[in-house]
Design a protein around this motif. Structure first.
Motif, mmCIF file in Angstrom:
data_model
loop_
_atom_site.group_PDB
_atom_site.id
_atom_site.type_symbol
_atom_site.label_atom_id
_atom_site.label_comp_id
_atom_site.label_asym_id
_atom_site.label_seq_id
_atom_site.Cartn_x
_atom_site.Cartn_y
_atom_site.Cartn_z
ATOM 1 N N VAL A 131 22.288 35.720 -11.461
ATOM 2 C CA VAL A 131 22.814 36.848 -11.553
ATOM 3 C C VAL A 131 24.269 36.767 -10.834
ATOM 4 N N LEU A 132 24.079 36.077 -9.531
ATOM 5 C CA LEU A 132 25.460 36.120 -8.593
ATOM 6 C C LEU A 132 26.359 35.168 -9.313
ATOM 7 N N GLY A 133 26.081 34.097 -9.857
ATOM 8 C CA GLY A 133 27.217 33.164 -10.427
ATOM 9 C C GLY A 133 27.612 32.552 -9.402
ATOM 10 N N LYS A 134 28.249 31.411 -9.575
ATOM 11 C CA LYS A 134 29.033 30.453 -8.827
ATOM 12 C C LYS A 134 30.100 31.094 -7.910
ATOM 13 N N GLY A 135 29.900 31.254 -6.489
ATOM 14 C CA GLY A 135 30.615 31.946 -5.711
ATOM 15 C C GLY A 135 30.461 33.561 -5.838
ATOM 16 N N TYR B 149 17.304 44.366 -9.666
ATOM 17 C CA TYR B 149 16.122 43.573 -9.364
ATOM 18 C C TYR B 149 15.680 42.592 -9.997
ATOM 19 N N VAL B 150 15.242 41.498 -9.644
ATOM 20 C CA VAL B 150 14.971 40.258 -10.655
ATOM 21 C C VAL B 150 13.355 39.813 -10.124
ATOM 22 N N ALA B 151 12.806 39.107 -11.048
ATOM 23 C CA ALA B 151 11.379 38.849 -10.911
ATOM 24 C C ALA B 151 11.324 37.549 -10.401
ATOM 25 N N ARG B 152 12.181 36.545 -10.401
ATOM 26 C CA ARG B 152 11.913 35.407 -9.658
ATOM 27 C C ARG B 152 13.175 35.115 -8.784
ATOM 28 N N THR C 185 15.877 44.841 -13.963
ATOM 29 C CA THR C 185 16.100 46.057 -13.952
ATOM 30 C C THR C 185 17.208 46.609 -13.038
ATOM 31 N N VAL C 186 17.807 47.561 -13.288
ATOM 32 C CA VAL C 186 18.795 48.288 -12.375
ATOM 33 C C VAL C 186 18.558 49.519 -11.960
ATOM 34 N N GLU C 187 18.694 49.873 -10.706
ATOM 35 C CA GLU C 187 18.515 51.125 -10.237
ATOM 36 C C GLU C 187 19.626 51.822 -9.349
ATOM 37 N N GLU D 11 34.842 55.880 -16.371
ATOM 38 C CA GLU D 11 35.153 56.777 -17.517
ATOM 39 C C GLU D 11 34.066 57.644 -17.740
ATOM 40 N N LEU D 12 32.798 57.428 -17.717
ATOM 41 C CA LEU D 12 31.717 58.288 -18.116
ATOM 42 C C LEU D 12 31.820 59.590 -17.159
ATOM 43 N N ALA D 13 32.018 59.107 -15.750
ATOM 44 C CA ALA D 13 31.885 60.440 -14.932
ATOM 45 C C ALA D 13 33.401 61.023 -14.589
ATOM 46 N N GLY D 14 34.390 60.533 -15.302
ATOM 47 C CA GLY D 14 35.896 61.006 -15.173
ATOM 48 C C GLY D 14 36.253 61.065 -13.540
ATOM 49 N N ARG D 15 35.996 60.045 -13.057
ATOM 50 C CA ARG D 15 36.626 59.990 -11.666
ATOM 51 C C ARG D 15 36.484 58.289 -11.069
ATOM 52 N N THR D 16 37.232 58.054 -10.106
ATOM 53 C CA THR D 16 37.275 56.792 -9.559
ATOM 54 C C THR D 16 35.925 56.329 -9.001
ATOM 55 N N ILE D 17 35.395 55.296 -9.286
ATOM 56 C CA ILE D 17 34.166 54.751 -8.792
ATOM 57 C C ILE D 17 34.322 53.639 -7.926
ATOM 58 N N HIS D 18 33.708 53.508 -6.777
ATOM 59 C CA HIS D 18 33.640 52.352 -5.947
ATOM 60 C C HIS D 18 32.154 51.911 -5.959
ATOM 61 N N LEU D 19 31.854 50.725 -6.848
ATOM 62 C CA LEU D 19 30.696 50.448 -7.054
ATOM 63 C C LEU D 19 30.123 49.038 -6.138
ATOM 64 N N PHE D 20 28.987 49.401 -5.410
ATOM 65 C CA PHE D 20 28.693 48.225 -4.640
ATOM 66 C C PHE D 20 27.006 47.670 -5.367
ATOM 67 N N LEU D 21 27.154 46.485 -5.849
ATOM 68 C CA LEU D 21 25.814 45.991 -6.199
ATOM 69 C C LEU D 21 25.144 44.989 -5.399
ATOM 70 N N HIS D 22 23.868 45.266 -5.303
ATOM 71 C CA HIS D 22 22.908 44.120 -4.495
ATOM 72 C C HIS D 22 21.853 43.922 -5.369
ATOM 73 N N VAL D 23 21.450 42.384 -5.205
ATOM 74 C CA VAL D 23 20.576 41.581 -6.137
ATOM 75 C C VAL D 23 19.349 41.370 -5.042
ATOM 76 N N LYS D 24 18.266 42.065 -5.632
ATOM 77 C CA LYS D 24 16.889 41.914 -4.443
ATOM 78 C C LYS D 24 15.765 41.216 -5.646
ATOM 79 N N LEU D 25 15.026 40.321 -4.767
ATOM 80 C CA LEU D 25 13.774 39.862 -5.457
ATOM 81 C C LEU D 25 12.703 40.782 -5.417
ATOM 82 N N LYS D 26 11.991 41.134 -6.413
ATOM 83 C CA LYS D 26 10.880 41.995 -6.530
ATOM 84 C C LYS D 26 9.942 41.188 -7.509
ATOM 85 N N GLU D 27 9.054 40.313 -7.016
ATOM 86 C CA GLU D 27 8.429 39.459 -8.094
ATOM 87 C C GLU D 27 7.364 40.205 -9.045
#
Length: 307
Positions: free
Chosen positions: A250-254, A240-243, A219-221, A271-287
């Motif tokens: 999710v990360l992929g090679k490199g 959030y990943v379960a395992r 899931t993504v929040e 495009e949805l927000a009508g502005r420039t977006i600076h997106l930062f993604l984090h991957v966390k384990l939550k079993e």
């Protein structure tokens, strides 16, 4: 016609059906913008996604529900409960079925439950989607069989992807909405917060790139949405990943998979927000996120309904 002109109508129309029937594609076509994510995978929609459309003097609040299927786990049951709650509260309910599929057991179960639970004044419509895949005689036979099981107020033949028949369906629904003032501002196309829609966009990009089993245990929040002085926005999201074994997928090679997902999501969120977006993604384990009430609330689902 604007809301200041009379008469006006406003109400809710629920789209129900099996997974992959095309509900999200139809919702986006009806609204005229992307408000629900679409993938080739089943069970993409989890909570109730509401899109707002105008037709003449009517405002229709469309409710895209999770696909109805035999539940195997808590999340499945919660999704099913959300779908039926959306149908129960709507002024009109449209059952979407695929043209190339017969009235198999899953569809028949939905029809029978709809017949048993529909309110006396609730309008029921049958919408047969993906009509370009079968011959006209087969379409008519399918419609006749479904209406023999439940007498629908109207039957529509559409292609949600190509737009065929969609406008006729929307115009008819507009006339079925109860008289009254509009429920949302004229320029609003969805009732979900922007940060929720942004998380759904990222989840869509992940589902399109990853393996079959992983997306349903992920899931993504959106954790942070910060408006910057230059008009752009900094957006931080957690996947959030379960395992533990899912993290490298999710990360992929490199980190390439996550980077490509981020690029695609950033463009669409912008495009949805009508502005420039600076997106930062984090991957966390939550079993145990599939058994975490907080995660269900974030998805718009009732945790207790899955028990």
């Amino acid at each position: 016609m604007t809301q200041n002109e009379t008469p006006t109508r406003a109400g809710f129309a629920a789209l129900i059906g099996e997974p992959n029937a095309g509900k999200s594609t139809l919702l986006n076509a009806l609204v005229g913008a992307k408000v629900s994510i679409v993938t080739h995978k089943v069970q993409t929609t989890r909570g109730l996604i509401r899109g707002v459309a105008i037709s003449g003097g009517s405002q229709i609040v469309f409710v895209d529900t999770p696909g109805l299927f035999a539940p195997r786990r808590r999340l499945d049951r919660a999704m099913g409960a959300a779908a039926w709650s959306g149908a129960a509260e709507a002024d009109a309910v449209a059952l979407l079925i695929e043209a190339q599929r017969s009235l198999h057991e899953g569809v028949l179960e939905i029809i029978d439950r709809l017949k048993a639970t529909a309110r006396p004044k609730q309008t029921l419509a049958l919408v047969i989607n993906k009509i370009d895949r079968v011959k006209r005689e087969e379409l008519l036979a399918l419609a006749a069989a479904a209406n023999a099981r439940l007498d629908f107020a109207r039957t529509f033949f559409i292609s949600a992807l190509k737009g065929d028949g969609v406008e006729d369906f929307k115009t008819w629904l507009a006339g079925e909405m109860p008289p009254g003032p509009w429920l949302y501002p004229e320029d609003q196309i969805a009732d979900a917060p922007l940060r929720h829609l942004a998380a759904e966009i990222t989840r869509e990009k992940l589902m399109l790139r990853l393996h079959e089993e992983l997306p349903y245990q992920m899931t993504v929040e959106t954790d942070r949405w910060e408006e910057k002085p230059d008009g752009s926005a900094r957006v931080e999201q957690t996947i959030y990943v379960a395992r533990e074994g899912h993290r490298p997928i999710v990360l992929g090679k490199g980190g390439q998979t996550l980077k490509q997902v981020g690029q695609a999501a950033r463009k669409e969120i912008g495009e949805l927000a009508g502005r420039t977006i600076h997106l930062f993604l984090h991957v966390k384990l939550k079993e145990n996120w599939l058994d975490d009430p907080e995660r269900y609330r974030a998805m718009g689902l009732d945790f207790k309904s899955g028990s």
